[in-house]
Enzyme design. Sequence first.
Site, short mmCIF file in Angstrom:
data_model
loop_
_atom_site.label_atom_id
_atom_site.label_comp_id
_atom_site.label_asym_id
_atom_site.label_seq_id
_atom_site.Cartn_x
_atom_site.Cartn_y
_atom_site.Cartn_z
N TYR A 9 0.80 -1.20 -0.07
CA TYR A 9 0.14 0.02 -0.03
C TYR A 9 0.67 1.23 -0.01
O TYR A 9 0.61 2.12 -0.75
CB TYR A 9 -1.03 -0.04 1.26
CG TYR A 9 -1.75 1.24 1.47
CD1 TYR A 9 -3.13 1.06 0.86
CD2 TYR A 9 -1.45 2.46 2.04
CE1 TYR A 9 -4.05 2.27 0.86
CE2 TYR A 9 -2.28 3.65 1.90
CZ TYR A 9 -3.61 3.47 1.22
OH TYR A 9 -4.21 4.51 1.37
N CYS B 9 -25.59 36.16 45.40
CA CYS B 9 -24.95 35.15 45.56
C CYS B 9 -23.91 34.78 44.67
O CYS B 9 -24.11 34.91 43.37
CB CYS B 9 -26.05 33.86 45.70
SG CYS B 9 -25.28 32.34 45.88
N ARG C 105 -23.63 17.98 14.38
CA ARG C 105 -24.82 18.30 14.61
C ARG C 105 -25.14 19.88 15.43
O ARG C 105 -26.26 20.60 14.89
CB ARG C 105 -25.39 17.24 15.68
CG ARG C 105 -26.94 17.69 15.93
CD ARG C 105 -27.50 16.76 17.03
NE ARG C 105 -27.91 15.66 16.32
CZ ARG C 105 -27.72 14.34 16.94
NH1 ARG C 105 -27.21 13.83 18.04
NH2 ARG C 105 -28.49 13.18 16.17
N LYS D 162 -27.32 1.84 18.94
CA LYS D 162 -27.10 3.39 19.09
C LYS D 162 -25.89 3.62 19.84
O LYS D 162 -25.43 3.28 20.76
CB LYS D 162 -28.36 3.76 20.21
CG LYS D 162 -28.11 5.36 20.55
CD LYS D 162 -29.19 5.55 21.47
CE LYS D 162 -29.24 7.04 21.97
NZ LYS D 162 -27.98 7.60 22.34
#
Length: 693
Positions: free
Chosen positions: A50, A455, A156, A135
Site C-alpha cells: 500500500y 450569591c 450536529r 445506538k
Amino acid sequence: MADPLDHCPDPAQMDPAQADARIRALREQLVHWAHQYHVLDAPSVPDAEYDRAFQALQALEAAHPALITPDSPTRRVQGAVLQGLTPVRHALPMLSIQTETDTGAGGAQAFDARVRRELGLTDADPAIEYVVEPKFDGLAMGLRYENRRLVQAATRGDGEIGEDVTHNIRTIRQIPLGLPDDAPALLEVRGEVYMRRADFDALNQRQRAQSGKTFVNPRNAAAGAVRQLDANITAQRPLRFFAYGLGAVTAPGEGGPAWRTHYALLQTLKSWGFPVAEQVGIAHGASQLAALHEQIGARRDALPYDIDGVVYKVNALQLQRDLGFKTREPRWAVAHKYPAQEMPTRVEGIELQVGRTGKLTPVARLAPVFVGGVTVTNATLHNLFEIRKKQVRVGDTVTVRRAGDVIPEVVGVLPGQRSAYVANFRMPAHCPVCGSAVVREKGEANHRCTGGLFCAAQRKEALLHFAARRALDIEGLGDKLVDQLVDAELVRGLPDLYRLDLVALSALDRMAEKSAQNLLDALEKSRQTTLPRFLFGLGLRHVGEATAKDLARHFGTLDAIMNASVEQLLQVSDIGPVVAQSLHCFFQQPHNREVVAQLRACGLRWPEGAPPERPAQRLAGKSVVLTGTLPTLGRDAARDLLEAAGAKVTGSVSKKTSYLIAGAEAGSKLAKARELGIPVLDEAGMLALLAGE
C-alpha cells in the site's frame, strides 16, 4: 485488477495523458485497498505494498499538480492550522430522537403502540416492519457530497447550525472522499464518528508514555479529535465512522435514488463504500423489537465499541413521511436504551452545589469507582426528598450507576453495610455560599437560595451560562476566569462583562496581555448575536434553546416578549402555564428589565422583525392532518399556517378530523380519510381554505 505499478516510468518524463491514466489507476487501487482494510477489516495486501502505491501517487501528483483532485487519497490531511471552526447551517435539521424511559420490553411496546396509533391502525392491521440499529456512543456527523465528492462535514451542533470539521473528517480513512458514478449529484450521509475501545486504550497508553493528557472515555476522545483545529492531530487519533441515515439528497424526480425502505437505503450506502453496522436487523411488531433489543444487549460487552441502546426506525419510507415529525423529533424513530451499569462504593461526604437558578443540589462525594468506562468520584442526590427516600448517609456503601450511561447517580444503599450510627443529612437554613435564606416553594421538591445575583455561586453560573457556546459564545470565558472576575468583584452582573478593560484583565492571575485582548475581542464579537441566543443566555427558568427559538419566532422582537401577557405567552407552541407564568414574572421584575436595558446599552444587538401577521382564525376548532409531500410548502411551514389560522394539526386520521391535506406519495392516511368521508385538500385547496375562498 492489474498492478498500476508495473513498468512505471519516471513521473517527470510522462506526458499529461499518461500521467492522468496512471494516477486514475493508482487512486482506484488505493481506494479499493483502503476500503478492504478500514471498512471490511480484511486487508488484501501488506502495508508495504500500500505504501509503495501511495508514494507512487504522491510522486505523480507532485510532477503533475494540475491533475490533483480533492478526492485523491493523498488529500486526506492538508492545509494549515485553522483559526477557528466555522458555523454551518444544515440543509435539513439534524434532529435528535426521543428516548424510551422504560429500558425493558415495555419500551418497545410503547413505541409500537404509539406508531400504530399515529397511523390510525387497529389490531386487525398487520404488524409494522422496523429496522433495529445499535445506538452508538459517539459524535453525530453529516457528510455532504456534491457531484460525488466530499465537500463538507459538519457536527450536529444545536440541530440547525453545526460546525464545519471537513479538514478533520477527511483524515478518517473509513469515509470515502469520492463516490461511485451511480451515486446522486447531491448526497448528505449522516452517521456517527466513534472510537473502538481497544484503540481508545492504546491512545491513552501513548498519551501517558508521552506525559500527555489522557481521555475519560472513547466518546470524549472522539469528540475532541473531531473539533481539533489542526488536522494533523486528528489524523493521529484512531477515529472510525458508521453511516445510519441521510439528510439532503437529490430528489427521485431529478435523477436521485427512489428507495422504498430504510434498510434498502443502508445497503446502498454500504455498496458506495460507507461502513454500516453489522448488528442492523429487521423486526415485525413490538415482540420482535424487544427480542432484538435483548439479543443485542446480551452481546453489548463483546462489541468492539460502546453502545448505550438500540434505535428503532419504521422501515417503510412512505410510512416515515406519513408519521412526520414532532417539534424536534421524528415520530418514526426512538432510542431504546439499556439499564445503566452499576457498581458499589462508599459515600465519603455530602456537599451542596448552588446552581444558576439558586437550586441547592446535594452531591455525594464518593470513594473512586470505575463505572461504565469512567472513574466516578461524585454523584448527584438530586434533592432532600431523594436523600430521605433512599436513606443515604455519610459512610454508607451505595450502588452507583451512570444514568443514561452518562450522569452518575446513587441508586440506593446496600443493606447491612452501615457500620455505625450517622445522623441524617439536613438541608441548611442558609446558603453555604452567600448566607441568604434557603426556601422551598410550595409544590416543589428543590430548595433554593434566595440570594439571586448577590450569591456568588449563582452569579458565576449565570456568567458561564451566558458565555456558553450556544448562548453568547464568548470564547475564553471559562470557569477559572469567571471565579477570578467574581471574587475580585470586577463583575457583579452580566453587563459588567462588557465594561471590562485591558488593564483590569491583565492584572488577573495567569492573564497575560494577549489573553486579555483575546477575551475583549471575543466580547466584542458577542455583541452581534441573535434573539434566541440572547434569550437563552439570560438563563430564564424553563427556557431552553428550543423554547427561546419558539418565542423569537412567535413574537419577533424582545420588547414584544417582555410585554406579553400570560395569555399571549400561552399561544406559543409548546409553552404551558408553568413556563408562561415564569416568563411573565421574570420580565415584570424591574431588576431583570434593568439588566436587559444595560446589556442593550452595552451594544448587544440582533436582527429583529415584527411577528408574522396571523390569518384570521378561520379554522378555530378544526382538526387537520398533513400527509405526503406538498409541491411548494414544507411540512413545518404548512403546519405553521394552519396553526396560525386556529387549526389543531394532529398526526392521525380519525372521525374527529376536519380536513386531510394530502401531497404527493400520500399513503395510508389518505385511504383512511376517504374511508371515513373526510374532505381531502391539496396544497392549493389548503391555501384557498386559509384565504376564505
